[in-house]
Design an enzyme around this catalytic site. Sequence first.
Site, PDB file in Angstrom:
ATOM      1  N   SER A 189       0.939  -1.232   0.053  1.00  0.00           N
ATOM      2  CA  SER A 189       0.122  -0.023  -0.055  1.00  0.00           C
ATOM      3  C   SER A 189       1.124   1.278   0.120  1.00  0.00           C
ATOM      4  O   SER A 189       1.781   1.371  -0.780  1.00  0.00           O
ATOM      5  CB  SER A 189      -0.712   0.018   1.243  1.00  0.00           C
ATOM      6  OG  SER A 189      -1.930   0.947   1.198  1.00  0.00           O
ATOM      7  N   ASP A 192      -8.888  -3.358  -5.777  1.00  0.00           N
ATOM      8  CA  ASP A 192      -8.662  -4.060  -4.727  1.00  0.00           C
ATOM      9  C   ASP A 192      -9.765  -3.516  -3.393  1.00  0.00           C
ATOM     10  O   ASP A 192      -9.618  -4.058  -2.048  1.00  0.00           O
ATOM     11  CB  ASP A 192      -7.266  -4.123  -3.959  1.00  0.00           C
ATOM     12  CG  ASP A 192      -6.904  -2.700  -3.538  1.00  0.00           C
ATOM     13  OD1 ASP A 192      -7.815  -1.835  -3.461  1.00  0.00           O
ATOM     14  OD2 ASP A 192      -5.536  -2.706  -3.451  1.00  0.00           O
ATOM     15  N   HIS A 217      -7.753  -5.112  -0.443  1.00  0.00           N
ATOM     16  CA  HIS A 217      -6.477  -4.407  -0.349  1.00  0.00           C
ATOM     17  C   HIS A 217      -5.555  -4.919   0.822  1.00  0.00           C
ATOM     18  O   HIS A 217      -4.377  -5.263   0.512  1.00  0.00           O
ATOM     19  CB  HIS A 217      -6.783  -2.827   0.129  1.00  0.00           C
ATOM     20  CG  HIS A 217      -5.631  -2.068   0.117  1.00  0.00           C
ATOM     21  ND1 HIS A 217      -5.151  -1.534  -0.988  1.00  0.00           N
ATOM     22  CD2 HIS A 217      -5.171  -1.349   1.127  1.00  0.00           C
ATOM     23  CE1 HIS A 217      -3.859  -0.937  -0.467  1.00  0.00           C
ATOM     24  NE2 HIS A 217      -4.070  -0.654   0.663  1.00  0.00           N
TER      25      HIS A 217
END
Length: 538
Positions: free
Chosen positions: A183, A390, A415
């Site tokens: 991320s 996601d 995610h």
Amino acid sequence: MAILLEDLLRSVELWLNLIKKPQSQPNVNPNLDPVLLVPGIGGSILNAVNDTDGSQERVWVSFLSAEYKLKTKLWSRYDPSTGKTVSLDTDSTIRVPEDRHGLYAIDILDPDLIIGGESVYYFHDLIMEMRKWGFEEGKTLFGFGYDFRQSNRLQETMDRFAAKLELIYNAAGGKKINLISHSMGGLLVKCFMCLQSDVFEKYVKNWIAIAAPFQGAPGCVNSTFLNGMSFVEGWEQKFFISKWSMHQLLIECPSIYELKGCPDFQWQNPPLLELWRERHHSDGKSHVILESYPPRESIEIFEHALLNNTVNHDGEEIPLPFNSEIMNWAYKTWDILSSAKLPSNVKFYNIYGTNLETAHSVCYGSASNPVSDLQQLRYSQAKYVCVDGDGTVPVESAKADGLDAVARVGIPGEHRGILCEPHLFRILKHWIKAGDPDPFYNPLNDYVILPTAFEVERHQEKGLEVISLRDEWEIISKDQDAQGNTADEMSLSSISVSHEGTNNQSWSEAHATVTVHHGNEGKQHVHLNALAVSVDAS
């Protein structure tokens, strides 16, 4: 009742800690190259250290008293002279624990939690998997936690990252490092690669970015500016922090501004902030129109909507409007990110999540109920225009790394949940060479073959030997845009071969049918059915 529940849970947690057994380390492979795991936003444990007596407490993540700890220890104000956000509590300092060589802070974000564990398991599954591969904490496996409230290019963080790379390099006997970021950690690594390129090139061998918002997470962040963000979903929210409290934290965090949709990126469809507004003509008549604001123009809406936003800290009412100084800082961060170059001797890989509806544009109001007061947007429910991604980062943003990637591979997944996917483990193991070469991965053509079913049956039938085979697998290809097939399209092929021995003594024949179902995102599901019949007269 709430106090009794909290005391009960603390007692049970203490008991569980006392009976925990130390986990044994599987076989260690000293020949592996070291790995450094870099988390994303909200992905590091944060402790508040008392400046007077040195005592400390975990303030992120802590499900018990989470709301209180957030308000008293983590709410902050941005200092434009340093680019740093500083806690409103002046009697303590926020630090990231370095236990287990940095892995403790990014493993299980609330190590004492006895309920809802999946919501705070972060790198835990991947760490356990890598230990099975032979990685050893402190020798070949490390973590880099950081204060995720801060900018991804904060000098203090950049210096800590440089020191971490040097420490790992030396601990591993001079071996270069495999970086695995998740991320927002991808933005941190990319900033570092640009700002300290010589250090990056000296110590890094491979960089694998997972679910990185290289061009931002526009839908998610635009709604966060107005309505806040839930760190966990479902029933666990009742035990954690309200969206409003998270909003008051994030409105002063440079990191969240840097996750806004990049305004200079050439989006296929620009992410928009849309409002249904009532407009009046000079004759007094009115009509409702849908107004659309791309990334730069949307800032004016945020400024009006948050003009009177305040927070009460220790009885003092503190203004927290949309921060234009942080926004200007974020513009400079995007310039740095866009100018980053990958050193020629470092390999870059990109893994992104697919198959989930992901907010791209955000809309407030409706034709029948238009927005009349921008300051009421904070209390309004947004509607989203979604794209593939996601659930947090759109595919378009995650793929747009701007670097010369060895491979870009999409994995269906959420995610944070993508870090627990067996598909991810398999690909990572191959890329960082943590075992024997994967026979189902072809790096030349850059696709991953994932077997899903295999059946073989062999029997004798009237003097004949009959073998039937059913095999299924999934191919994930590098270039989704060049497949030339639409979703759900099917192709069918068949082949037959036969062989006759000398003097008609033996004979064999085989037939095979291959069916390919072309799916979305470059995935192809392949079904093989084969039948072989043979006879040997001798």
